[in-house]
Write a protein that holds these residues in place. Structure first.
Motif, PDB file in Angstrom:
ATOM      1  N   GLY A  55      -5.454  -3.577   2.400  1.00 22.47           N
ATOM      2  CA  GLY A  55      -4.129  -2.735   2.593  1.00 22.47           C
ATOM      3  C   GLY A  55      -3.631  -3.059   3.891  1.00 22.47           C
ATOM      4  N   LEU A  56      -4.457  -2.974   5.069  1.00 22.18           N
ATOM      5  CA  LEU A  56      -3.971  -2.770   6.429  1.00 22.18           C
ATOM      6  C   LEU A  56      -4.464  -4.051   7.116  1.00 22.18           C
ATOM      7  CD1 LEU A  56      -5.153   0.803   7.065  1.00 22.18           C
ATOM      8  CD2 LEU A  56      -2.784  -0.076   6.918  1.00 22.18           C
ATOM      9  N   GLY A  57      -4.659  -5.104   6.244  1.00 22.06           N
ATOM     10  CA  GLY A  57      -4.765  -6.569   6.883  1.00 22.06           C
ATOM     11  C   GLY A  57      -5.946  -6.694   7.929  1.00 22.06           C
ATOM     12  N   ARG A  58      -7.031  -5.924   7.866  1.00 18.58           N
ATOM     13  CA  ARG A  58      -8.009  -6.143   8.883  1.00 18.58           C
ATOM     14  C   ARG A  58      -8.907  -7.245   8.403  1.00 18.58           C
ATOM     15  NH1 ARG A  58      -5.728  -3.681  12.958  1.00 18.58           N
ATOM     16  NH2 ARG A  58      -7.007  -1.963  13.920  1.00 18.58           N
ATOM     17  N   GLY A  59      -9.068  -7.662   7.038  1.00 18.32           N
ATOM     18  CA  GLY A  59      -9.810  -8.723   6.593  1.00 18.32           C
ATOM     19  C   GLY A  59     -11.154  -8.546   6.450  1.00 18.32           C
ATOM     20  N   ASP A  60     -11.852  -9.551   6.001  1.00 17.69           N
ATOM     21  CA  ASP A  60     -13.186  -9.432   5.558  1.00 17.69           C
ATOM     22  C   ASP A  60     -14.023  -8.653   6.583  1.00 17.69           C
ATOM     23  OD1 ASP A  60     -12.594 -10.155   3.243  1.00 17.69           O
ATOM     24  OD2 ASP A  60     -13.295 -12.555   3.469  1.00 17.69           O
ATOM     25  N   THR A  61     -13.992  -9.026   7.863  1.00 19.95           N
ATOM     26  CA  THR A  61     -14.673  -8.405   9.125  1.00 19.95           C
ATOM     27  C   THR A  61     -14.636  -7.022   9.418  1.00 19.95           C
ATOM     28  OG1 THR A  61     -12.973  -9.075  10.696  1.00 19.95           O
ATOM     29  CG2 THR A  61     -14.553 -10.570  10.100  1.00 19.95           C
ATOM     30  N   ARG A  67     -17.128   1.958  10.057  1.00 20.67           N
ATOM     31  CA  ARG A  67     -17.974   2.934  10.703  1.00 20.67           C
ATOM     32  C   ARG A  67     -17.253   2.607  12.137  1.00 20.67           C
ATOM     33  NH1 ARG A  67     -23.805   0.248   9.764  1.00 20.67           N
ATOM     34  NH2 ARG A  67     -22.445  -1.747  10.127  1.00 20.67           N
ATOM     35  N   ILE A  68     -16.718   1.778  12.535  1.00 21.58           N
ATOM     36  CA  ILE A  68     -16.414   1.587  14.253  1.00 21.58           C
ATOM     37  C   ILE A  68     -14.822   1.168  14.198  1.00 21.58           C
ATOM     38  CG2 ILE A  68     -18.773   0.679  14.870  1.00 21.58           C
ATOM     39  CD1 ILE A  68     -17.405  -2.269  14.564  1.00 21.58           C
ATOM     40  N   ASP A  69     -14.202   1.090  13.118  1.00 22.40           N
ATOM     41  CA  ASP A  69     -12.757   1.077  12.963  1.00 22.40           C
ATOM     42  C   ASP A  69     -12.159   1.990  12.154  1.00 22.40           C
ATOM     43  OD1 ASP A  69     -10.083   0.251  13.034  1.00 22.40           O
ATOM     44  OD2 ASP A  69     -10.412  -1.829  12.701  1.00 22.40           O
ATOM     45  N   SER A  70     -11.491   2.843  12.542  1.00 21.50           N
ATOM     46  CA  SER A  70     -10.687   3.984  12.052  1.00 21.50           C
ATOM     47  C   SER A  70      -9.506   3.765  11.478  1.00 21.50           C
ATOM     48  CB  SER A  70     -11.029   5.426  13.011  1.00 21.50           C
ATOM     49  OG  SER A  70      -9.940   5.236  13.900  1.00 21.50           O
ATOM     50  N   ILE A  71      -9.098   2.597  11.602  1.00 19.69           N
ATOM     51  CA  ILE A  71      -7.564   2.506  11.009  1.00 19.69           C
ATOM     52  C   ILE A  71      -7.248   3.070   9.813  1.00 19.69           C
ATOM     53  CG2 ILE A  71      -7.937   0.129  10.297  1.00 19.69           C
ATOM     54  CD1 ILE A  71      -5.381  -0.633  11.224  1.00 19.69           C
ATOM     55  N   ARG A 126      -8.394   5.673   8.247  1.00 18.76           N
ATOM     56  CA  ARG A 126      -8.376   6.893   8.074  1.00 18.76           C
ATOM     57  C   ARG A 126      -7.142   7.428   8.873  1.00 18.76           C
ATOM     58  NH1 ARG A 126     -13.745   5.721   8.863  1.00 18.76           N
ATOM     59  NH2 ARG A 126     -13.460   6.191  11.065  1.00 18.76           N
ATOM     60  N   ALA A 127      -6.925   6.609  10.101  1.00 23.17           N
ATOM     61  CA  ALA A 127      -5.771   7.404  10.734  1.00 23.17           C
ATOM     62  C   ALA A 127      -4.439   7.098  10.116  1.00 23.17           C
ATOM     63  CB  ALA A 127      -5.662   6.513  12.120  1.00 23.17           C
ATOM     64  N   GLU A 128      -4.491   6.010   9.550  1.00 18.20           N
ATOM     65  CA  GLU A 128      -3.059   5.484   8.898  1.00 18.20           C
ATOM     66  C   GLU A 128      -2.951   6.504   7.710  1.00 18.20           C
ATOM     67  OE1 GLU A 128      -0.616   3.838  10.027  1.00 18.20           O
ATOM     68  OE2 GLU A 128      -1.595   3.365  11.700  1.00 18.20           O
ATOM     69  N   ALA A 129      -3.769   6.768   6.826  1.00 18.43           N
ATOM     70  CA  ALA A 129      -3.818   7.627   5.781  1.00 18.43           C
ATOM     71  C   ALA A 129      -3.545   8.943   6.126  1.00 18.43           C
ATOM     72  CB  ALA A 129      -5.125   7.659   4.997  1.00 18.43           C
ATOM     73  N   SER A 130      -3.943   9.524   7.297  1.00 17.61           N
ATOM     74  CA  SER A 130      -3.593  10.655   7.840  1.00 17.61           C
ATOM     75  C   SER A 130      -2.052  10.558   8.014  1.00 17.61           C
ATOM     76  CB  SER A 130      -4.309  11.109   9.015  1.00 17.61           C
ATOM     77  OG  SER A 130      -3.702  12.261   9.595  1.00 17.61           O
ATOM     78  N   ARG A 131      -1.477   9.582   8.913  1.00 18.95           N
ATOM     79  CA  ARG A 131       0.010   9.697   9.189  1.00 18.95           C
ATOM     80  C   ARG A 131       0.731   9.424   7.878  1.00 18.95           C
ATOM     81  NH1 ARG A 131      -2.577   6.282  12.978  1.00 18.95           N
ATOM     82  NH2 ARG A 131      -2.204   6.955  15.132  1.00 18.95           N
ATOM     83  N   LEU A 132       0.384   8.405   6.860  1.00 21.85           N
ATOM     84  CA  LEU A 132       1.069   8.689   5.804  1.00 21.85           C
ATOM     85  C   LEU A 132       0.930  10.081   4.912  1.00 21.85           C
ATOM     86  CD1 LEU A 132       2.548   7.344   3.418  1.00 21.85           C
ATOM     87  CD2 LEU A 132       0.119   6.505   2.564  1.00 21.85           C
ATOM     88  N   ARG A 133      -0.121  10.706   4.926  1.00 27.01           N
ATOM     89  CA  ARG A 133      -0.006  12.040   4.342  1.00 27.01           C
ATOM     90  C   ARG A 133       0.986  12.961   5.108  1.00 27.01           C
ATOM     91  NH1 ARG A 133      -5.010  12.630   5.464  1.00 27.01           N
ATOM     92  NH2 ARG A 133      -5.626  11.358   3.463  1.00 27.01           N
ATOM     93  N   SER A 134       1.059  12.942   6.385  1.00 27.39           N
ATOM     94  CA  SER A 134       2.085  13.628   6.984  1.00 27.39           C
ATOM     95  C   SER A 134       3.372  13.327   6.728  1.00 27.39           C
ATOM     96  CB  SER A 134       1.745  13.589   8.389  1.00 27.39           C
ATOM     97  OG  SER A 134       0.420  14.315   8.882  1.00 27.39           O
ATOM     98  N   ARG A 135       3.686  12.043   6.540  1.00 32.73           N
ATOM     99  CA  ARG A 135       4.877  11.660   6.378  1.00 32.73           C
ATOM    100  C   ARG A 135       5.410  12.219   4.883  1.00 32.73           C
ATOM    101  NH1 ARG A 135       7.625   7.790   9.670  1.00 32.73           N
ATOM    102  NH2 ARG A 135       6.323   6.858  11.282  1.00 32.73           N
ATOM    103  N   LEU A 136       4.802  11.860   3.845  1.00 32.40           N
ATOM    104  CA  LEU A 136       5.059  12.315   2.868  1.00 32.40           C
ATOM    105  C   LEU A 136       5.284  13.814   2.542  1.00 32.40           C
ATOM    106  CD1 LEU A 136       2.397  10.382   0.796  1.00 32.40           C
ATOM    107  CD2 LEU A 136       4.850   9.821   0.625  1.00 32.40           C
ATOM    108  N   THR A 137       4.350  14.433   3.346  1.00 33.84           N
ATOM    109  CA  THR A 137       4.723  16.112   3.149  1.00 33.84           C
ATOM    110  C   THR A 137       6.091  16.343   3.886  1.00 33.84           C
ATOM    111  OG1 THR A 137       2.185  16.519   3.458  1.00 33.84           O
ATOM    112  CG2 THR A 137       3.571  18.118   3.837  1.00 33.84           C
ATOM    113  N   LEU A 138       6.234  15.627   4.936  1.00 34.19           N
ATOM    114  CA  LEU A 138       7.307  15.989   5.738  1.00 34.19           C
ATOM    115  C   LEU A 138       8.668  15.455   4.790  1.00 34.19           C
ATOM    116  CD1 LEU A 138       9.046  16.821   7.944  1.00 34.19           C
ATOM    117  CD2 LEU A 138       8.686  14.385   8.997  1.00 34.19           C
ATOM    118  N   TYR A 139       8.581  14.344   4.128  1.00 36.58           N
ATOM    119  CA  TYR A 139       9.489  13.991   3.303  1.00 36.58           C
ATOM    120  C   TYR A 139       9.960  14.735   2.049  1.00 36.58           C
ATOM    121  CZ  TYR A 139      11.929  11.309  -0.379  1.00 36.58           C
ATOM    122  OH  TYR A 139      12.840  10.865  -1.344  1.00 36.58           O
ATOM    123  N   HIS A 140       9.102  15.157   1.454  1.00 36.44           N
ATOM    124  CA  HIS A 140       8.952  16.148   0.365  1.00 36.44           C
ATOM    125  C   HIS A 140       9.451  17.763   0.646  1.00 36.44           C
ATOM    126  CE1 HIS A 140       8.320  13.292  -2.745  1.00 36.44           C
ATOM    127  NE2 HIS A 140       7.083  13.167  -2.215  1.00 36.44           N
TER     128      HIS A 140
END
Length: 729
Positions: A58-64, A68-72, A74-88
């Motif tokens: 979904g975020l294009g990081r690929g097979d690597t 555990r060491i890349d939080s993208i 979780r971070a993007e899901a948190s931002r999306l969650r906030s945008r959806l809350t704000l939108y509605h």
């Protein structure tokens, strides 16, 4: 429509409205992620929406991709969650279809409002699609509507104000309402020394310490009925904000000074007094501000208009650092934390004439008096409340746990929360609770778990031969010293002595571990194999960071009168059967803050952290000092580590990423190249306390990694209305 699933046509139409909205304009990753998640759900792949799949596909990081060491994800899901809350809560409040993302998951929940008449359901069209409960009918929607619209309800409550509702408006609830909100600006709540959030007494405005990527901290104010935060001019490097009783001014610490500025952003900061070694303060109704000074050993009054501080009480003989003063109403006295270790101490009381000091709570920090008649305080990432008799200054009954998962800074015992007189609680969440695992991470980003048991840990230190890892692990109210064998995987706990341990450092020959114990005021040495008893070397407070390669000195930091922290060295004689310490020697210091000194492998240089005009960076000085300093980090840095196998200096960014700097020495000058990212992902946030150690080969680190991802949600603030109702039950 009862019991009928929603048509993909209807869902995609709702999705298109959201993606075309102002809320999602410019939100590239949020837009892409939302579309990916919804399409995966519609195509029957909800069971595949795990952190790895979302990051890799979904975020294009690929097979690597390694979560555990890349939080993208979780971070993007948190931002999306906030945008959806704000939108509605705003431009999408009339939409008949609502899409949300539950906390802790990646499967979107799609519901139809019971009152929506413009989005027909098509039962037959969804019959062949294996859609589980995230796609809900009208009846199911009624059951989850409160959860979906919780943030919108809280937003409406702040807009309406207490006791004012009209037709179709949301009335204040009689139970606590708890919802996450984006800050209203880019960046994150900074975990720096002192406090990080402040709310006005009427609950209508809050002030936040925010750090944007590549910049220093700044103060932002935000009204509760607004979606946008306002940067307060001239507050670079600010921390520990606290508001005036009328909510018009915010006081803060910056550049070793106590300052104040208008919360509406319409003025410039006014300097009130010097503020060396000040953690925070409290502004009273009588126009007096209470702060700590002199290494945190005393309480002082400062007039709100500025002027010479007046001593309220001096507790220097107590050898405990005073933090987080909080004035009680009607000039009844002051609550404060009397720190006994990094994490906290006791909650104490003293009258405004400096008499009547007593301990109210044996273990805690960040105490606040609440208008509900309670004291609220933290012990780690948990908040506790205890009833309090204001007139007698006595607690009533036993404390009880009222909230968990609050962002907590081990380095100073600072917890990110505040409470208004109307019962509004604001805080920053920490999903990991400060818990970490111990990982070995190489220069390719590959990680191997060394100690998988979650625990609160600080100060990883690798022995000179790379065989053993020493670290501190929380055990109730103090930290024990542990050793881990990198080859056998055996670990054991030292008999560290009363009061627990702090600030360990290896001797150059690896025979001893030096550390502090017993109220942070005694340096001891322990044989590295754990045998024998701790041997006292010196009765002096400070944080010890490294031994010189010849083993003859320890570099450390400690408070100097009139300054913040400065750099010192301690002569050590290890030629005999047991180490002996000489007299401490001042190395370098200014009115700014200098900390974390680390000797280079040849002993000719000392890397350290300096905070100057609010900017925290890695600097390198010659040893002995020749008067010249070189700045190494770019955009902020701390926790330097020298490679012993090549000309590289490592450090951690202020957002917990590891950087590497190649350097050369020319004509006795230290010349660094541009820093480069050494590994993806983020370590657990311990602010100024160490969370990684470089292995002797210079190719891997031992890192403390947060349990449950990056652990924090510091790009959001959680707001709880009617918090006092929870305390009364």
């Amino acid at each position: 429509m009862d019991g009928a699933a929603l048509s993909p046509v209807v869902v995609r139409a709702a999705l298109e409205r959201i993606l075309a909205s102002k809320t999602f304009a410019g939100g590239g990753r949020s837009r892409d992620l939302l579309q990916y998640l919804v399409e995966a759900l519609l195509s029957g792949r909800a069971d595949q929406l795990k952190e790895y799949t979302v990051g890799a596909d979904g975020l294009g990081r690929g097979d690597t991709f390694d979560p555990r060491i890349d939080s993208i994800a979780r971070a993007e899901a948190s931002r999306l969650r906030s945008r959806l809350t704000l939108y509605h809560a705003t431009e999408g409040r009339e939409d008949s279809i609502v899409i949300s993302l539950p906390t802790g998951g990646y499967v979107p929940v799609i519901v139809q409002r019971a009152s929506g008449a413009d989005a027909p359901a098509d039962a037959g069209s969804m019959a062949a699609a294996p859609l589980p409960s995230p796609l809900l009918s009208v009846r199911s929607a009624a059951l989850v509507a409160f959860g979906v619209f919780l943030a919108a309800a809280v937003f409406a409550l702040f807009q309406l104000g207490a006791g004012r509702t009209g037709p179709g408006e949301i009335a204040p609830a009689a139970v606590p309402l708890n919802a996450d909100f984006a800050l209203g600006t880019s960046g994150e709540i900074s975990q720096s020394a002192g406090t990080h959030l402040a709310i006005s007494r009427d609950g209508k405005l809050m002030v936040m310490v925010v750090r944007k990527e590549g910049s220093t901290t700044r103060l932002y104010s935000r009204r509760m009925d607004s979606l946008v935060a306002t940067e307060l001019p001239g507050t670079g490097g600010a921390f520990s904000p606290f508001l005036s009783p009328d909510g018009r001014w915010v006081a803060f610490i910056a550049g070793s000074e106590l300052k104040k500025t208008l919360v509406d952003g319409g003025g410039s900061p006014v300097t009130l007094a010097p503020a060396a070694s000040t953690f925070s303060g409290s502004w009273g109704e009588d126009g007096q501000i209470i702060v700590t000074r002199d290494g945190g050993s005393s309480l002082w009054r400062v007039p709100e208009a500025g002027g010479k501080p007046v001593l309220l009480a001096d507790f220097a003989p107590d050898k405990r650092e005073l933090r987080f003063p909080h004035l009680l109403p009607n000039q009844k006295g002051v609550l404060f934390t009397a720190a006994t270790d990094n994490a906290g101490g006791s909650i104490d009381f003293v009258r405004l004439d400096g008499t009547g000091r007593k301990t109210l709570v044996a273990r805690g920090t960040n105490a606040r008096y609440l208008r509900s008649g309670h004291i609220l305080y933290s012990d780690g990432p948990q908040l506790y409340a205890v009833k309090f008799d204001l007139d007698r200054a006595e607690v009533i009954g036993a404390p009880r746990l009222v909230l968990e998962g609050v962002a907590y800074l081990e380095a100073f015992g600072a917890t990110s929360f505040d409470v208004a007189d109307d019962g509004t609680l604001v805080y920053v969440r920490n999903r990991s609770g400060g818990l970490s695992t111990v990982e070995l991470i190489d220069d390719a980003g590959r990680a191997r778990t060394l100690v998988g048991e979650p625990a609160r840990r600080i100060f990883p230190r690798i022995s000179p031969d790379g065989r053993h890892l020493a670290y501190l692990q929380a055990d109730g109210t103090s930290y024990d010293l542990w050793s881990y064998d990198m080859k056998s995987a055996a670990k054991f706990k030292f008999s560290a002595g009363p009061g627990g341990a702090s600030s360990p450092a290896w001797s150059a020959d690896g025979r001893h571990i030096f550390y502090l114990y017993n109220s942070l005021d005694r340096l001891v040495a322990m044989l590295a194999d754990g045998s024998g008893e701790p041997q006292t070397l010196l009765d002096i407070a400070g944080n010890y960071w490294s031994a010189s390669p010849d083993g003859k000195r320890l570099a450390f930091q400690k408070n100097t009168p009139g300054h913040h922290l400065d750099l010192w060295t301690l002569p050590i004689d290890t030629t005999g059967p047991s180490p002996k310490a000489g007299a401490p020697e001042f190395f370098y210091g200014t009115a700014a803050t200098e900390t974390q000194p680390v000797f280079s492998p040849d002993g000719a240089w000392l890397a350290h952290v300096a905070t100057i005009d609010g900017e925290t960076n890695i600097h390198v000085r010659h040893f002995p000092d020749n008067g010249f300093s070189t700045t190494v980090s770019v955009g902020g840095g701390r926790l330097a580590a020298w490679s012993r196998t090549g000309p590289y200096l490592f450090y951690e960014t202020l957002d917990q990423r590891i950087m590497r700097v190649r350097y050369r020495i020319e004509r006795s000058a230290f010349i660094p190249e541009k820093p480069e990212a050494w590994m993806p992902g983020k370590l657990i946030d311990m602010a100024v306390l160490p969370n990684y150690a470089l292995m002797p080969d210079g190719k891997s680190i031992v890192a403390f990694m947060p349990v449950g991802g990056d652990g924090s949600s510091r790009d959001h603030v959680t707001i709880m209305r009617n918090f006092f109702d929870q305390l009364r039950h």
